[in-house]
Design a protein around this motif. Structure first.
Motif, mmCIF file in Angstrom:
data_model
loop_
_atom_site.group_PDB
_atom_site.id
_atom_site.type_symbol
_atom_site.label_atom_id
_atom_site.label_comp_id
_atom_site.label_asym_id
_atom_site.label_seq_id
_atom_site.Cartn_x
_atom_site.Cartn_y
_atom_site.Cartn_z
ATOM 1 N N SER A 1 44.172 47.083 43.945
ATOM 2 C CA SER A 1 43.833 45.943 43.095
ATOM 3 C C SER A 1 44.288 44.635 43.731
ATOM 4 O O SER A 1 45.462 44.513 44.122
ATOM 5 N N ASP B 1 44.873 42.070 42.102
ATOM 6 C CA ASP B 1 45.663 41.390 41.078
ATOM 7 C C ASP B 1 47.105 41.869 41.025
ATOM 8 O O ASP B 1 47.857 41.470 40.122
ATOM 9 N N ARG C 1 46.091 36.937 38.362
ATOM 10 C CA ARG C 1 44.881 36.550 39.088
ATOM 11 C C ARG C 1 45.261 35.407 40.016
ATOM 12 O O ARG C 1 45.010 34.229 39.747
ATOM 13 N N MET D 1 45.163 47.208 33.045
ATOM 14 C CA MET D 1 44.820 45.810 33.276
ATOM 15 C C MET D 1 44.085 45.596 34.595
ATOM 16 O O MET D 1 43.459 44.559 34.775
ATOM 17 N N THR D 2 44.146 46.577 35.503
ATOM 18 C CA THR D 2 43.605 46.352 36.851
ATOM 19 C C THR D 2 42.497 47.360 37.186
ATOM 20 O O THR D 2 41.333 47.108 36.910
ATOM 21 N N GLU E 1 40.417 48.453 34.149
ATOM 22 C CA GLU E 1 39.824 47.266 33.516
ATOM 23 C C GLU E 1 39.615 47.416 32.007
ATOM 24 O O GLU E 1 38.790 46.719 31.428
ATOM 25 N N ARG F 1 42.020 46.731 29.829
ATOM 26 C CA ARG F 1 42.779 45.624 29.253
ATOM 27 C C ARG F 1 42.836 44.448 30.232
ATOM 28 O O ARG F 1 43.812 43.695 30.253
ATOM 29 N N SER F 2 41.809 44.281 31.028
ATOM 30 C CA SER F 2 41.820 43.235 32.057
ATOM 31 C C SER F 2 41.853 41.833 31.467
ATOM 32 O O SER F 2 42.280 40.882 32.127
ATOM 33 N N GLU F 3 41.419 41.689 30.200
ATOM 34 C CA GLU F 3 41.396 40.363 29.593
ATOM 35 C C GLU F 3 42.795 39.779 29.433
ATOM 36 O O GLU F 3 42.972 38.556 29.337
ATOM 37 N N ASP G 1 43.723 37.233 31.995
ATOM 38 C CA ASP G 1 43.076 35.929 31.904
ATOM 39 C C ASP G 1 43.984 34.906 31.239
ATOM 40 O O ASP G 1 43.775 33.697 31.375
#
Length: 303
Positions: free
Chosen positions: A92, A94, A116, A157-158, A161, A163-165, A168
């Protein structure tokens, strides 16, 4: 979670931290779902089922954590934990792993930066305008649910995806194992009053010092490294993850913090009016019974 500590009272931006806190709390609560047979010295286990069971992957999933691969009965050793996290970071853009320092026995104290961001520095993360959450697990290595929960959350989160929001709105620094030497003193009987994992680490470090009592003394290399990291990253919110045992709660997850009657009224008000209601509401919606962490002052008088 035993305590929530805010570094600076930048209240408006901290409202965006609440969803990430909720996700971490929900994931942490998974530790109660599947556990090895309890010893006869413990009271009978209460049955539980809820929506957060869906957060766990099947044991044979390619991105199952070592804990999930054991059907949530075991926690991985230090080397296995760091190897899994490094594989995740390699997969990832991120994520980046950074060392905070070394323990008395020479183990690296790793942090995983989730953002990010292409530089992964305190300066670049602050320039993003997003609040920074610093989450620390394993200061008491026998209380290790936060490590396994954090690994699941980083993955969601990565690479998955789901819970990737969250990235942000918030940057995350996650320390999976703070007491790295005590973590490796694995034994089946180090936490006889706790349901799982099958084996776990020791409460103190290699010099038999309790890191959770060392914040102001800073006698240990581990705490010196942590204090340096906190000065470096200047987090908006500092999360210290423990396991509640030794008290027969009906709650399956508890958390606590300094309220508005303590040093910072503004920070306490944010925790009371923003973070606490959001975390508690999400936990209840998922079928949990959240409660306030109480420190027992007199074991002969529960009042």
């Amino acid at each position: 979670m035993s305590r929530l500590l805010l570094d600076q009272p930048r209240i408006p931006s901290q409202r965006r931290i609440a969803p990430l806190l909720c996700a971490l709390a929900l994931t942490t609560s998974l530790s109660t779902l599947a556990q090895p047979p309890a010893s006869a010295i413990l009271p009978p286990e209460l049955p539980w089922s809820g929506a957060s069971e869906a957060l766990a992957l099947a044991p044979d999933h390619p991105w199952a954590t070592p804990a999930e691969a054991s059907d949530l009965t075991a926690t991985p050793r230090y080397d296995e934990t760091m190897a899994w996290l490094q594989r995740l970071a390699d997969s990832s853009p991120d994520l980046q792993m950074q060392s905070l320092g070394r323990s008395p026995e020479g183990r690296e104290i790793w942090a995983v930066i989730a953002a990010r961001d292409s530089e992964f520095t305190p300066e670049s993360l602050r320039a993003s305008g997003k609040p920074l959450l610093f989450a620390q697990a394993g200061i008491h290595p026998g209380e290790i649910d936060g490590k396994d929960a954090g690994m699941m959350l980083l993955r969601d989160m990565t690479v998955l995806e789901t819970r990737s929001e969250l990235l942000d709105a918030v940057n995350l620094v996650f320390v999976p194992i703070f007491g790295v030497d005590g973590h490796e003193r694995f034994n089946t009987y180090t936490r006889v009053n706790q349901r799982g994992p099958v084996e776990g680490g020791w409460r103190s470090n290699a010099r038999n010092l309790n890191l959770n009592r060392d914040y102001t003394k800073a006698d240990t290399p581990e705490m010196q490294a942590m204090l340096k990291a906190l000065r470096k990253w200047q987090p908006d919110l500092y999360l210290d993850m423990h396991v509640t045992d030794g008290a027969d709660y009906q709650y399956d997850i508890t958390f606590g913090y300094n309220t508005s009657s303590y040093y910072s009224k503004e920070i306490g008000q944010w925790l009371e009016t923003v973070a606490d209601p959001a975390i508690s509401a999400d936990l209840r919606e998922m079928g949990h019974i959240p409660g306030t962490l109480y420190q027992v002052r007199d074991y002969q008088d529960p009042s």
